[in-house]
Design an enzyme around this catalytic site. Structure first.
Site, PDB file in Angstrom:
ATOM      1  N   SER A  19      42.603 -27.380 -34.956  1.00 22.70           N
ATOM      2  CA  SER A  19      42.061 -27.197 -36.308  1.00 22.70           C
ATOM      3  C   SER A  19      43.094 -27.371 -37.409  1.00 22.70           C
ATOM      4  CB  SER A  19      41.437 -25.796 -36.438  1.00 22.70           C
ATOM      5  OG  SER A  19      42.423 -24.785 -36.285  1.00 22.70           O
ATOM      6  N   TYR A 160      60.526 -18.277 -28.275  1.00 22.20           N
ATOM      7  CA  TYR A 160      59.914 -19.606 -28.417  1.00 22.20           C
ATOM      8  C   TYR A 160      60.633 -20.645 -27.552  1.00 22.20           C
ATOM      9  CZ  TYR A 160      57.935 -23.723 -30.753  1.00 22.20           C
ATOM     10  OH  TYR A 160      57.290 -24.907 -31.021  1.00 22.20           O
TER      11      TYR A 160
END
Length: 253
Positions: A19, A160
């Site tokens: 999205s 991360y």
């Protein structure tokens, strides 16, 4: 052999995190190439509806599904719904990702768990759900979105970086495991791309980050999407088990 087209037209594709940012551009480009694209999103229904509406207005086949990739059963049911509609899955792009930067001692349990669960477990769960139909049809392409952070150390990115290093290792393992069934698996490792996710990093780093990029500019989501399309197309049929950097030379700076 000369191909007259990319081979993407008519393919069924799943894109996670579709999205916004890089994922949105991947959805747009695959749909423009004629693929039947289902993209997953987690929370931002408004953004997902906007992508779906934009693509459908151009006569493209795009469907948004709200899916939490951190849940194995949810992933399995989402893949089943795509199969019920399209009967096959040709392309999977594991693009969903989460960033929670901070020095390791300052990271909360949630900062660690959320990043690892989304960036690692989400990829494993969805890939596990998709490979069975791909193995049955003896074809398919999987692209995992890694990061240059998995290769080049960066301050405040322990969680991360660990997640993306794991994705690199997973990509190589899956390439070996799935090659006998004619399924290719590769990863793309972007550098600093001009997205909402990287905005804080870009603002904090300022000119220092640009100085380390040989091309002296940030990448765009579209540039990453074009690489995805190349790898899933007929033109990328002999590329397997690779982690391909797209960073403007950042790793060399």
């Amino acid at each position: 052999m000369i191909f007259q087209d990319s081979g993407i037209k008519g393919a069924t594709a799943i894109v996670t995190g579709g999205s916004r940012g890089i994922g949105r551009e991947i959805v747009r480009l695959l749909a423009a190439e004629g693929a039947d694209v289902t993209f997953f999103y987690l929370e931002n229904r408004e953004a997902a509806d906007a992508v779906e509406t934009e693509c459908r207005a151009q006569g493209q086949t795009v469907k948004a599904l709200q899916v939490d990739v951190r849940d194995a059963e949810v992933c399995r049911k989402a893949v089943e719904s795509v199969l019920e509609r399209s009967e096959r899955i040709d392309i999977l792009v594991n693009n969903s990702g989460l960033v929670r930067d901070g020095l390791l001692p300052a990271l909360s349990d949630d900062d660690i768990h959320d990043v690892l669960n989304t960036n690692i477990k989400g990829v494993l769960y969805l890939t596990a759900a998709v490979v069975q139909p791909m193995m049955m049809q003896r074809s398919g392409v999987i692209i995992n979105m890694s990061s240059i952070s998995g290769q080049k150390g960066g301050r405040g990115q322990a969680n991360y970086a660990a997640s993306k290093g794991a994705i690199d290792a997973f990509t190589r393992a899956m390439a070996v495991e799935l090659a006998p069934r004619k399924i290719r698996v590769n990863a793309i490792a972007p550098g600093i791309i001009a997205t909402e996710m990287s905005r804080e990093v870009r603002e904090l780093a300022g000119d220092q980050a640009l100085d380390r990029i040989l091309l002296k500019r940030y990448g765009t989501p579209a540039e990453v999407a074009y690489l995805v399309c190349f790898l899933v197309s007929r033109y990328g049929e002999y590329i397997n088990g690779e982690i391909i950097n797209i960073d403007g030379g950042f790793k060399m700076g």
